[in-house]
Design an enzyme around this catalytic site. Structure first.
Site, PDB file in Angstrom:
ATOM      1  N   TYR A 254       0.458  -0.948   0.020  1.00  0.00           N
ATOM      2  CA  TYR A 254       0.284  -0.184  -0.120  1.00  0.00           C
ATOM      3  C   TYR A 254       1.059   1.418  -0.165  1.00  0.00           C
ATOM      4  CZ  TYR A 254      -3.354   3.403   1.367  1.00  0.00           C
ATOM      5  OH  TYR A 254      -4.228   5.028   1.851  1.00  0.00           O
TER       6      TYR A 254
ATOM      7  N   LEU B 187      -0.178  10.558   9.653  1.00  0.00           N
ATOM      8  CA  LEU B 187       0.383  11.256   9.835  1.00  0.00           C
ATOM      9  C   LEU B 187       1.786  11.110   9.027  1.00  0.00           C
ATOM     10  CD1 LEU B 187       1.620   9.442  13.101  1.00  0.00           C
ATOM     11  CD2 LEU B 187       1.608  11.142  13.129  1.00  0.00           C
TER      12      LEU B 187
ATOM     13  N   LYS C  38       4.824   3.792  18.064  1.00  0.00           N
ATOM     14  CA  LYS C  38       3.725   3.968  16.630  1.00  0.00           C
ATOM     15  C   LYS C  38       3.114   2.609  16.949  1.00  0.00           C
ATOM     16  CE  LYS C  38       2.127   4.688  12.053  1.00  0.00           C
ATOM     17  NZ  LYS C  38       1.637   3.722  11.600  1.00  0.00           N
TER      18      LYS C  38
ATOM     19  N   ARG D 105     -11.856   6.892  13.805  1.00  0.00           N
ATOM     20  CA  ARG D 105     -11.207   8.241  13.095  1.00  0.00           C
ATOM     21  C   ARG D 105     -12.445   8.269  11.578  1.00  0.00           C
ATOM     22  NH1 ARG D 105      -5.622   8.520  10.695  1.00  0.00           N
ATOM     23  NH2 ARG D 105      -6.672   6.701   9.054  1.00  0.00           N
TER      24      ARG D 105
ATOM     25  N   GLU E 254      -5.077   4.918  20.521  1.00  0.00           N
ATOM     26  CA  GLU E 254      -5.059   3.814  20.468  1.00  0.00           C
ATOM     27  C   GLU E 254      -5.558   2.870  20.258  1.00  0.00           C
ATOM     28  OE1 GLU E 254      -3.307   4.425  16.904  1.00  0.00           O
ATOM     29  OE2 GLU E 254      -2.671   2.633  15.757  1.00  0.00           O
TER      30      GLU E 254
ATOM     31  N   LYS F 191       6.995  13.877  17.678  1.00  0.00           N
ATOM     32  CA  LYS F 191       6.545  15.366  17.678  1.00  0.00           C
ATOM     33  C   LYS F 191       6.959  16.116  18.827  1.00  0.00           C
ATOM     34  CE  LYS F 191       2.314  12.236  17.991  1.00  0.00           C
ATOM     35  NZ  LYS F 191       1.602  11.458  19.379  1.00  0.00           N
TER      36      LYS F 191
ATOM     37  N   CYS G 169       4.548 -40.772   6.072  1.00  0.00           N
ATOM     38  CA  CYS G 169       4.385 -41.857   5.056  1.00  0.00           C
ATOM     39  C   CYS G 169       4.896 -43.227   6.561  1.00  0.00           C
ATOM     40  CB  CYS G 169       6.111 -41.255   4.612  1.00  0.00           C
ATOM     41  SG  CYS G 169       7.077 -42.061   4.061  1.00  0.00           S
TER      42      CYS G 169
ATOM     43  N   CYS H 132      12.513 -45.082   5.691  1.00  0.00           N
ATOM     44  CA  CYS H 132      12.467 -44.497   4.840  1.00  0.00           C
ATOM     45  C   CYS H 132      13.603 -43.838   4.776  1.00  0.00           C
ATOM     46  CB  CYS H 132      10.706 -43.100   4.605  1.00  0.00           C
ATOM     47  SG  CYS H 132      10.735 -41.576   4.468  1.00  0.00           S
TER      48      CYS H 132
HETATM   49  P1  NAD Z   1      -0.736   4.612   9.914  1.00  0.00           P
HETATM   50  O1  NAD Z   1      -1.484   4.151  10.418  1.00  0.00           O
HETATM   51  O2  NAD Z   1       0.933   5.200   9.127  1.00  0.00           O
HETATM   52  O3  NAD Z   1      -0.108   6.408  10.833  1.00  0.00           O
HETATM   53  C1  NAD Z   1      -1.331   7.966  11.798  1.00  0.00           C
HETATM   54  C2  NAD Z   1      -2.062   6.754  12.498  1.00  0.00           C
HETATM   55  O4  NAD Z   1      -0.996   6.486  13.705  1.00  0.00           O
HETATM   56  C3  NAD Z   1      -3.425   7.303  13.762  1.00  0.00           C
HETATM   57  O5  NAD Z   1      -4.468   7.929  13.229  1.00  0.00           O
HETATM   58  C4  NAD Z   1      -2.650   6.675  14.826  1.00  0.00           C
HETATM   59  O6  NAD Z   1      -3.988   5.454  14.721  1.00  0.00           O
HETATM   60  C5  NAD Z   1      -1.364   6.045  14.792  1.00  0.00           C
HETATM   61  N1  NAD Z   1      -0.491   5.952  15.850  1.00  0.00           N
HETATM   62  C6  NAD Z   1      -0.125   5.147  16.891  1.00  0.00           C
HETATM   63  N2  NAD Z   1       0.672   5.766  17.227  1.00  0.00           N
HETATM   64  C7  NAD Z   1       0.922   6.822  17.598  1.00  0.00           C
HETATM   65  C8  NAD Z   1       1.422   7.777  18.381  1.00  0.00           C
HETATM   66  N3  NAD Z   1       2.247   7.528  19.088  1.00  0.00           N
HETATM   67  N4  NAD Z   1       0.845   9.365  18.233  1.00  0.00           N
HETATM   68  C9  NAD Z   1       0.537   9.576  17.058  1.00  0.00           C
HETATM   69  N5  NAD Z   1      -0.554   8.776  16.137  1.00  0.00           N
HETATM   70  C10 NAD Z   1      -0.204   7.123  16.312  1.00  0.00           C
HETATM   71  O7  NAD Z   1      -1.578   6.331   9.055  1.00  0.00           O
HETATM   72  P2  NAD Z   1      -3.210   6.215   8.489  1.00  0.00           P
HETATM   73  O8  NAD Z   1      -3.503   7.270   7.958  1.00  0.00           O
HETATM   74  O9  NAD Z   1      -3.427   5.936  10.004  1.00  0.00           O
HETATM   75  O10 NAD Z   1      -3.480   4.376   7.860  1.00  0.00           O
HETATM   76  C11 NAD Z   1      -2.346   4.450   6.478  1.00  0.00           C
HETATM   77  C12 NAD Z   1      -1.480   3.423   7.016  1.00  0.00           C
HETATM   78  O11 NAD Z   1      -2.355   2.105   6.898  1.00  0.00           O
HETATM   79  C13 NAD Z   1      -0.807   3.154   5.298  1.00  0.00           C
HETATM   80  O12 NAD Z   1       1.167   4.082   5.679  1.00  0.00           O
HETATM   81  C14 NAD Z   1      -0.930   1.474   5.730  1.00  0.00           C
HETATM   82  O13 NAD Z   1       0.121   1.333   5.928  1.00  0.00           O
HETATM   83  C15 NAD Z   1      -1.608   1.092   6.495  1.00  0.00           C
HETATM   84  N6  NAD Z   1      -2.814   0.889   4.990  1.00  0.00           N
HETATM   85  C16 NAD Z   1      -3.106   0.084   4.656  1.00  0.00           C
HETATM   86  C17 NAD Z   1      -3.816  -0.230   3.850  1.00  0.00           C
HETATM   87  C18 NAD Z   1      -3.519  -1.831   2.848  1.00  0.00           C
HETATM   88  O14 NAD Z   1      -4.490  -2.234   1.896  1.00  0.00           O
HETATM   89  N7  NAD Z   1      -2.808  -2.857   3.500  1.00  0.00           N
HETATM   90  C19 NAD Z   1      -5.300   0.387   3.302  1.00  0.00           C
HETATM   91  C20 NAD Z   1      -4.790   1.375   3.577  1.00  0.00           C
HETATM   92  C21 NAD Z   1      -3.883   2.104   4.433  1.00  0.00           C
END
Ligand code: NAD
Length: 785
Positions: A35, A82, A123, A144, A181, A297, A445, A451
């Site tokens: 993605y 982010l 994260k 969200r 989270e 941050k 087997c 064997c």
């Molecule tokens: P993200 O998950 O990369 O980052 C933002 C999120 O991080 C925040 O919304 C929060 O939930 C989380 N987070 C965790 N710890 C945190 C902290 N200490 N402070 C602040 N935030 C924290 O971005 P996103 O917009 O939520 O999602 C995009 C990501 O999701 C993509 O990079 C991808 O990896 C994944 N994604 C995957 C698919 C797929 O099909 N596999 C589809 C869409 C999105």
């Protein structure tokens, strides 16, 4: 439309679909890394062609629309995403933009620039949640969603154990929106998948999907049963400022009862951020939850306000991601490996791919049930996951990408190593007192030691440190010994000669002598080591120790019936059958004989353990027969009433009803009406006796009492005493009182109205006393009436 425009449209459509699957359905079909690649491709194209950027592009938006099954919630302050960085360069660029944006001195190669203070947090890989507190009470929980509109999941968030329903302490603003989270720990995820699998439910590919799928349930009872946790990382709407730094805010929230990360730290400047990233990276596997990076941050809230936002992310924060733990690759083939116990295991041969920094070309598929569960076909594009020290796994098939020429995975009919027949194992389960046999997931087997693969593995296991501990015989040498036909069973090791060994690759004179000495030294194993070394399926070191300790001799271990083996701690019926059939196998018997013939002397053999003898009570024995609807309590009542297995089996309806309620009494009679059940129970009892054991209830009376070892039967009505009193008196003399007459009965007391029991006693020519003679007998033994 030119090629760039076409590609941009394609990428947007595809990303929109993935966003929907990931954020709304909690069922992504591609790994995040894939993605992210598509996302970055789109972002790069849009940066080159800013005129093509539209407000509905995934690069301008967050998440996806909220699921309409929930009612909607508007976020007064949008919940953003982010920006992310995968390398140091991008991180340094971020720091430069922040420094510039805040108008701070930039510094040069020699340093001297301003060091921005950053907060550092892991994260967490879960989903973002907003919690609204009014006057300290939790009033609303929301996802969200697309950042502006989320789903109302108030009922569900209340089931998350560490979310406070009421804030602690005092001084909180009247309106406070906490953001954080919701995630699932690694252990919780493993447990959940195990229970889901057992219950035939849907399993989750990773903890994030499991957390998202659990929290966004329409039925909050399901959410309540899921091991979800919350970690707070920020605030949204608030009536008055709390602190002037991000870390200050979090610490205050913690004081009010909010869980925050234990890993929260302050870094001075970008280098300390990079140190933090490396440190957490090293500890990533040992953290109890999954993280996909760290978040930095700008710590000062005033600076955050100055920097502001871009389309979908704040300018003052960034996620520094770790190498992806899930990747896409192609399944080139499935090969079958033959293990020590003959299990024919499917192994995925993959187009090599880097997952979390390591190149992966193979992954175990466990068994054919797993292949079926995944719906795997050769040629498929699959998601490989490598988390921590866990061996790489195929977690999902990307069915949309299945090529037309994909082939099903088929178990070979013949062993790929020796050509013997491959058969499906059976699963023996016992429920409601009956053993049911079903098809197992494992194929085997049947070649056993004929064997080559099994023989090699068996010998490698046999000589290993925890088994016979024969030093100096590596895997390569074992392969050579087998390939050259010098060793056809573990016993052959003891016939090896110096000439044979010295000819092996990698052996010289000294090492050959050392090996032969080690072989001789191994000739006196403990019983437990020996049992373990035999490599019985499902018998690890612990079970081997239990067998050795409890049964005391190889002879008893070899002879033990499955029902007797189930008496041992932690030995279930399935393992008991494995052990029993291993020793029933003529080939295995021969190997053991040969080993003994070569002078193997098993040490520390002796009696049955006292612990084992003590555990065999008639009540316990009856309980282990698993008679339907008869639990341990019922089994004990039977034992107390009848005193012997035979008596229980032959008890008439009225006697049985005295011991048990009708339903259970019926069940016991039905159970023993089946000849196979009777035979098995009698054989097991006989074996326990052969092993020198008595039922505990018998043991008490054995010592020195005049009627010890004698079984009496009372029938008809007694006038001078009740049957229970008569029974007590006999037992005080050491006799056992049974409910039915057999050839083993010592004496029958027959009062008026005696029927079939008396007839049977007469037929068998047993001693029969009337009540008068019985009373004389008792007084003659000093028992008062
Ligand atoms: P993200 O998950 O990369 O980052 C933002 C999120 O991080 C925040 O919304 C929060 O939930 C989380 N987070 C965790 N710890 C945190 C902290 N200490 N402070 C602040 N935030 C924290 O971005 P996103 O917009 O939520 O999602 C995009 C990501 O999701 C993509 O990079 C991808 O990896 C994944 N994604 C995957 C698919 C797929 O099909 N596999 C589809 C869409 C999105």
């Amino acid at each position: 439309m030119n090629a760039v425009e076409t590609r941009i449209l394609e990428l947007r459509t595809e990303l929109d679909q993935h966003n929907y699957r990931y954020h709304v359905l909690d069922e992504p079909s591609i790994p995040d890394a894939e993605y992210d690649r598509l996302f970055h491709e789109l972002k790069a194209l849009e940066e080159q062609h800013p005129e093509l950027v539209t407000s509905d592009s995934p690069t301008q938006r967050v998440g996806s629309v909220a699921l309409s099954a929930f009612s909607q919630v508007r976020h007064e302050i949008p919940m953003l995403s982010l920006g992310n960085a995968f390398d140091e360069t991008t991180m340094r660029e971020f720091d430069r933009r922040v420094t510039e944006g805040l108008d701070l001195p930039m510094g040069d190669l020699l340093g001297g620039g301003a060091a921005v203070e950053y907060s550092c947090e892991p994260k967490l890989d879960g989903l973002a949640v907003s919690l609204l507190y009014q006057d300290g009470m939790l009033v609303r929980g929301a996802t969200r969603g697309d950042g502006t509109t989320g789903e109302d999941i108030s009922v569900n968030v209340r089931t998350v154990r560490n979310i406070p329903l009421k804030l602690q302490g005092s001084g909180w603003p009247p309106l406070l929106e906490v953001r954080g989270e919701v995630y699932m720990s690694k252990a919780g995820f493993e447990r959940l998948n195990a229970t889901q699998l057992e219950a035939g439910g849907k399993t989750f590919a990773n903890p994030r999907n499991a957390a998202a799928g659990s929290l966004r349930q329409l039925d909050s009872r399901i959410t309540a049963n899921r091991p979800l946790e919350f970690c707070c990382y920020g605030i949204g709407q608030v009536t008055s400022d709390i602190a002037d730094t991000h870390i200050g805010n979090l610490k205050q929230l913690k004081a009010w009862g909010m869980p925050i990360s234990r890993e929260l730290k302050l870094a001075h400047g970008i280098d300390e951020c990079l140190d933090y990233y490396r440190d957490i990276g090293e500890r990533r596997d040992s953290l109890p939850y999954e993280i996909d990076g760290v978040v930095f941050k700008v710590n000062s809230i005033a600076s955050q306000r100055e920097l502001g936002f871009r389309a979908r992310e704040p300018r003052w924060a960034i996620a520094h991601k770790f190498p992806a733990s899930e990747e896409l690759t192609e399944l080139l083939d499935v090969e079958f490996q033959v293990g020590r116990t003959g299990a024919v295991t499917p192994v995925a041969r993959l187009k090599p791919v880097k997952v979390a920094g390591v190149t992966v070309a193979n992954a175990t598929l466990h068994n054919m049930d797993e292949v079926a569960r995944l719906g795997l076909m050769i040629g498929d594009t699959v998601i490989i996951r490598r988390a921590g020290d866990v061996i790489p796994q195929v977690v999902q098939v990307v069915t949309e990408r299945r090529p037309d020429n994909a082939r099903p995975v088929e178990v070979p009919q013949q062993c790929p190593v020796c050509g013997s027949h491959v058969e499906r194992t059976q699963l023996i389960k016992r429920s409601k007192g009956r053993e049911t046999v079903s098809e197992g997931a494992v194929y085997r087997c049947v070649g056993r030691l004929a064997c080559g693969a099994q023989l090699k593995q068996a010998i490698i296991h046999f000589v290993s440190r925890r088994a016979m501990d024969i030093e100096g015989l590596g895997e390569k040498s074992v392969e050579q010994l087998v390939d050259e036909g010098l060793v056809g069973s573990p016993a052959d090791l003891y016939a090896l000669t110096f000439e044979q060994v010295v000819d092996l690759e990698g052996f010289a004179e000294l090492s050959s002598r050392n090996l032969l000495a080690a072989i001789v030294d191994s000739k006196k194993p403990s019983l437990a080591r020996f049992i373990y070394a035999l490599g019985i399926p499902d018998v690890g070191e612990e079970t081997a120790k239990v067998l050795a300790r409890s049964l005391g001799s190889l002879e008893r271990v070899q002879a033990a019936l499955p029902h007797v083996l189930t008496y041992l701690p932690d030995v279930g019926l399935e393992v008991a059958h494995e052990i029993h059939s291993f020793f029933e196998d003529p080939h295995n018997r021969q190997v053991i004989k040969d080993l003994l013939r070569h002078g193997l002397q098993i040490q520390d053999q002796g009696e049955l353990s006292a612990e084992f003898s003590a555990s065999t009570t008639l009540g316990g024995f009856l309980d282990k027969l698993h008679i339907p609807s008869v639990g341990p309590g019922g089994a004990q009542k039977l034992a107390d009433k009848f005193g012997s297995l035979e008596a229980v089996m032959d008890a008439d309806w009225l006697d049985m009803r005295q011991a048990l309620p009708e339903k259970q009494a019926n069940a016991v009679r039905e159970f023993f009406a089946i000849a196979a059940n009777r035979e098995q129970a009698l054989a097991a009892e006989q074996q326990l006796r052969d092993f020198g054991m008595h039922w505990q209830s018998e043991k008490k009376v054995v010592e020195g009492l005049p009627e010890a070892g004698h079984t009496w039967v009372l029938t008809g009505s007694l006038e001078l005493m009740s049957r229970d009193v008569a029974k007590d008196k006999l037992e005080s003399l050491g006799a056992k009182v049974a409910g039915s007459v057999s050839a083993k009965t010592h004496c029958v007391v027959a009062g008026p109205g005696a029927g079939s029991k008396l007839t049977k006693a007469n037929e068998l020519g047993l001693k029969v006393l009337d009540e008068q003679a019985f009373v004389e007998f008792l007084t003659g033994h000093g028992v008062a009436l």
